[in-house]
Design a protein around this motif. Structure first.
Motif, short mmCIF file in Angstrom:
data_model
loop_
_atom_site.label_atom_id
_atom_site.label_comp_id
_atom_site.label_asym_id
_atom_site.label_seq_id
_atom_site.Cartn_x
_atom_site.Cartn_y
_atom_site.Cartn_z
N UNK A 61 -14.65 -14.76 -0.25
CA UNK A 61 -14.28 -14.88 1.15
C UNK A 61 -12.96 -15.65 1.30
N UNK A 62 -12.80 -16.71 0.51
CA UNK A 62 -11.56 -17.50 0.56
C UNK A 62 -10.37 -16.66 0.10
N UNK A 63 -10.56 -15.92 -0.98
CA UNK A 63 -9.47 -15.08 -1.49
C UNK A 63 -9.06 -14.01 -0.49
N UNK A 64 -10.04 -13.36 0.11
CA UNK A 64 -9.73 -12.33 1.09
C UNK A 64 -9.07 -12.91 2.33
N UNK A 65 -9.51 -14.09 2.75
CA UNK A 65 -8.91 -14.74 3.92
C UNK A 65 -7.44 -15.03 3.65
N UNK A 66 -7.16 -15.55 2.47
CA UNK A 66 -5.78 -15.88 2.09
C UNK A 66 -4.91 -14.62 2.06
N UNK A 67 -5.39 -13.58 1.41
CA UNK A 67 -4.59 -12.38 1.24
C UNK A 67 -4.40 -11.63 2.55
N UNK A 68 -5.47 -11.49 3.33
CA UNK A 68 -5.41 -10.64 4.52
C UNK A 68 -4.93 -11.33 5.79
N UNK A 69 -5.01 -12.66 5.87
CA UNK A 69 -4.68 -13.33 7.12
C UNK A 69 -3.68 -14.47 6.98
N UNK A 70 -3.72 -15.20 5.88
CA UNK A 70 -2.93 -16.42 5.78
C UNK A 70 -1.71 -16.31 4.87
N UNK A 71 -1.50 -15.17 4.27
CA UNK A 71 -0.37 -14.99 3.37
C UNK A 71 0.94 -15.13 4.14
N UNK A 72 1.86 -15.98 3.65
CA UNK A 72 3.10 -16.21 4.40
C UNK A 72 4.01 -14.99 4.46
N UNK A 73 3.89 -14.06 3.52
CA UNK A 73 4.75 -12.88 3.55
C UNK A 73 4.10 -11.68 4.25
N UNK A 74 2.98 -11.91 4.90
CA UNK A 74 2.30 -10.85 5.64
C UNK A 74 3.01 -10.60 6.96
N UNK A 75 3.41 -9.35 7.16
CA UNK A 75 4.11 -8.99 8.39
C UNK A 75 3.10 -8.49 9.41
N UNK A 76 3.20 -9.00 10.61
CA UNK A 76 2.31 -8.56 11.69
C UNK A 76 3.15 -7.90 12.78
N UNK A 77 2.51 -7.05 13.54
CA UNK A 77 3.21 -6.41 14.64
C UNK A 77 3.56 -4.96 14.34
N UNK A 78 4.38 -4.39 15.21
CA UNK A 78 4.74 -2.98 15.12
C UNK A 78 5.70 -2.73 13.95
N UNK A 79 5.73 -1.49 13.48
CA UNK A 79 6.67 -1.11 12.44
C UNK A 79 8.07 -1.01 13.03
N UNK A 80 9.06 -1.35 12.22
CA UNK A 80 10.45 -1.18 12.65
C UNK A 80 10.79 0.32 12.57
N UNK A 81 11.87 0.75 13.22
CA UNK A 81 12.26 2.17 13.11
C UNK A 81 12.48 2.61 11.66
N UNK A 82 13.05 1.73 10.83
CA UNK A 82 13.27 2.08 9.43
C UNK A 82 11.94 2.24 8.68
N UNK A 83 10.98 1.36 8.96
CA UNK A 83 9.67 1.48 8.33
C UNK A 83 8.96 2.74 8.80
N UNK A 84 9.09 3.04 10.08
CA UNK A 84 8.49 4.25 10.65
C UNK A 84 9.03 5.50 9.94
N UNK A 85 10.35 5.52 9.74
CA UNK A 85 11.00 6.65 9.07
C UNK A 85 10.54 6.77 7.62
#
Length: 106
Positions: A61-85
């Motif tokens: 549970x701790x490992x999954x929490x770190x990877x899925x929610x607390x990772x500093x390089x995790x990007x949240x929000x909408x995709x940029x136009x370049x990512x969408x492409x």
């Protein structure tokens, strides 16, 4: 009637020394404990981390929490136009390979 015996023949509390583990949503305090412990000690073994940080959670549970929610390089929000492409291009190329292959098996 009691709970059925563990099919693996183990006591379900043997790994955590009889401490009842929490399930469900994480509190902000638990997130802080996890992050502070990881910043000072690193992660190592997740089961040891959970016990040593004072969290009543299993290591997985701790490992999954770190990877899925607390990772500093995790990007949240909408995709940029370049990512969408890039996603659309990849999907198009992928399906160009998959569709002819699937037709040969029908």
């Amino acid at each position: 009637m009691g709970k059925p015996a563990d099919p693996r023949g183990k006591n379900s509390n043997s790994a955590n020394n009889g401490v009842k583990l929490r399930k469900g949503l994480w509190s902000p305090e638990e997130d802080d404990k996890l992050m502070k412990y990881m910043l000072t000690n690193g992660h190592g073994c997740w089961n040891d981390l959970a016990r040593n940080a004072g969290l009543q959670r299993c290591g997985n549970s701790c490992g999954l929490r770190r990877i899925n929610y607390l990772s500093p390089d995790l990007k949240r929000g909408a995709f940029s136009p370049q990512e969408e492409e890039a996603i659309c291009t990849f999907a198009f190329c992928y399906w160009q390979q998959v569709v002819p292959t699937s037709k040969t098996y029908n």
